[in-house]
Scaffold this motif. Sequence first.
Motif, short mmCIF file in Angstrom:
data_model
loop_
_atom_site.label_atom_id
_atom_site.label_comp_id
_atom_site.label_asym_id
_atom_site.label_seq_id
_atom_site.Cartn_x
_atom_site.Cartn_y
_atom_site.Cartn_z
N GLY A 56 143.21 77.13 22.97
CA GLY A 56 141.89 76.77 23.48
C GLY A 56 141.74 76.90 24.98
O GLY A 56 140.62 77.05 25.49
N ASN A 57 142.84 76.83 25.72
CA ASN A 57 142.76 76.91 27.18
C ASN A 57 143.04 78.31 27.73
O ASN A 57 143.25 78.47 28.94
CB ASN A 57 143.73 75.90 27.81
CG ASN A 57 143.13 74.50 27.79
OD1 ASN A 57 142.12 74.23 28.42
ND2 ASN A 57 143.74 73.62 27.03
N SER A 76 135.74 78.44 23.22
CA SER A 76 136.57 77.33 22.72
C SER A 76 135.68 76.25 22.12
O SER A 76 134.77 75.76 22.78
CB SER A 76 137.39 76.75 23.87
OG SER A 76 138.29 77.73 24.34
N TYR A 122 136.10 71.42 25.57
CA TYR A 122 137.56 71.25 25.72
C TYR A 122 137.94 69.80 25.46
O TYR A 122 138.99 69.35 25.87
CB TYR A 122 137.98 71.66 27.13
CG TYR A 122 137.87 73.14 27.38
CD1 TYR A 122 138.98 73.97 27.25
CD2 TYR A 122 136.66 73.73 27.74
CE1 TYR A 122 138.88 75.34 27.48
CE2 TYR A 122 136.56 75.09 27.96
CZ TYR A 122 137.68 75.89 27.84
OH TYR A 122 137.59 77.24 28.06
#
Lengths: 114, 416
Positions: free
Chosen positions: B239-240, B256, B304
């Motif tokens: 996701g990052n 994301s 996030y």
Amino acid sequence: MLLIRCPYCETERPELEFKYGGEGRLVRPDPNAASDEEWTDFLYFRANTRGRHAERWRHAVGCGRFFNCLRDTVSDRIMVTYRFGEKRPEDSAPSPLAGEGGVAPATPDEGDRA
Amino acid sequence: MKFSFASIARQALSGHQGWPEQWRSPEPKPAYEAMIVGAGGHGLGAAYYMAKEHGCKNIAVLDKGWLGGGNTGRNTTIVRSNYLWEASEAIYGHALKMWPTLSQELNYNVMFSPRGVMLLAHSHHDEFAFKRHIHANRLVGTANEWLTPAQAKEFCPILNIDPGIRYPVVGAALQRTGGTARHDSVAWGYARAASALGVDIIENCEVEAIRRDASGAVSGLETTRGAIATKRVGVVVAGNTSVVMAMAGVRLPLESFPLQALISEPLKPVMPCVVMSNTIHAYMSQSDKGELVIGAGTDAYVSYSQTGGLHIVSSTLEAICEMFPIASRVRMMRNWGGVVDTTPDRSPIIGKTPVPGLFVNCGWGTGGFKATPGSAHLFAHQMATGEPHPIAAPFSLDRFRTSALVNEATAAAVAH
């Protein structure tokens, strides 16, 4: 569940009334002039910002209109929503995460599309 | 120390007080031959195969938190390979062939349980799509079969096949070779095996910048534990990914999203398989501890936050209660979210980036766990040789420019 203020109805409503409209300020390239790279960027590539994210929402079961939104994608806090054609307002309360690593700085405001 | 009957017997005699640490926790060296950012299953596995199959001795895996603490520790542990296109079947099939022997390979029990994965069809359209998948899978030798509602209920007796419910079951696609594995064990097993081969695993070490030399190639990383020189960096941070790659000025076709899961109180065995429904955004299996493991669809917006809206899991539970009426009075114990990096065609990106020496393995979206051994094995080849493995070649970043997409929007199984 986000609480989102519709800038047209001027009221805060639950997220269930809205549809997410994706990243804001994507400008369609000129079909007669754009390169493969420009099309690729427009169609597929996204900022995916960790931090202050410029996006669009639609008040789907309310007024039905699209509008602009700035939201912190770490805390999910909505900083401000505003109408199309309006210049982005300054965020009065900056993100508590501003200045920490990984949070993207605000991009220069080129004026949001109507 | 090798796990064996003899070692367990010896430890039993000493009250299990003598088990050593499973992996080393070294200080970072000033330089490495290659570094992997992200100590999840995919990253640790890549380091393991780099050391074992490509002879890379001086490599490190960094993580900003503890290993296996991201999506590896947050997923619903489902393993299957019934995707549509040949390129996908090759990459997910590569992983599925590795799962049955992974415990022996690592000398660590990853608890792979091929109990069968059943995808439910609720409409004529679903039936068409799934039958197309079944035929495509069988053409390349992947077992996948069509079940009638009665056969589906025979395979999973707690399934509700009443034709009068809101989303009636009109059939199902069953991959008998799919199942579940123990997610944490996959990360721990790879970490232990990689560490034994000399790989440095450095936890609590966040990358702050990617250094580049005058030619633009990668020359090192700046981290919260100091600068480290290296000529090759592999970013495997799910996701990052957009955040880390932005440090090298690389944009990616990723967004994301939060993906949620939840788990019930432990029950006696009631569920012999995995059941998934992408029409109603729900899937369920039962863990070896007895908990019902339930997965939802993604939230709608980029985030996030590793959490998500309660209305998403609420609608998932409505669907679960209709599909499995037995679950209607079961209490849920925990609910959590991971951040999944989704691509426009729902297929991963493995390979080179525009920056020399910088490689990426990302875009596994909502279904990366199943691919862990295969993804790790293929990315190790990319990192060690600089060139993509033939199986990974169709999953290049360049496919978005050439439009050779690998569209798996239907097979992805999670609604997004």
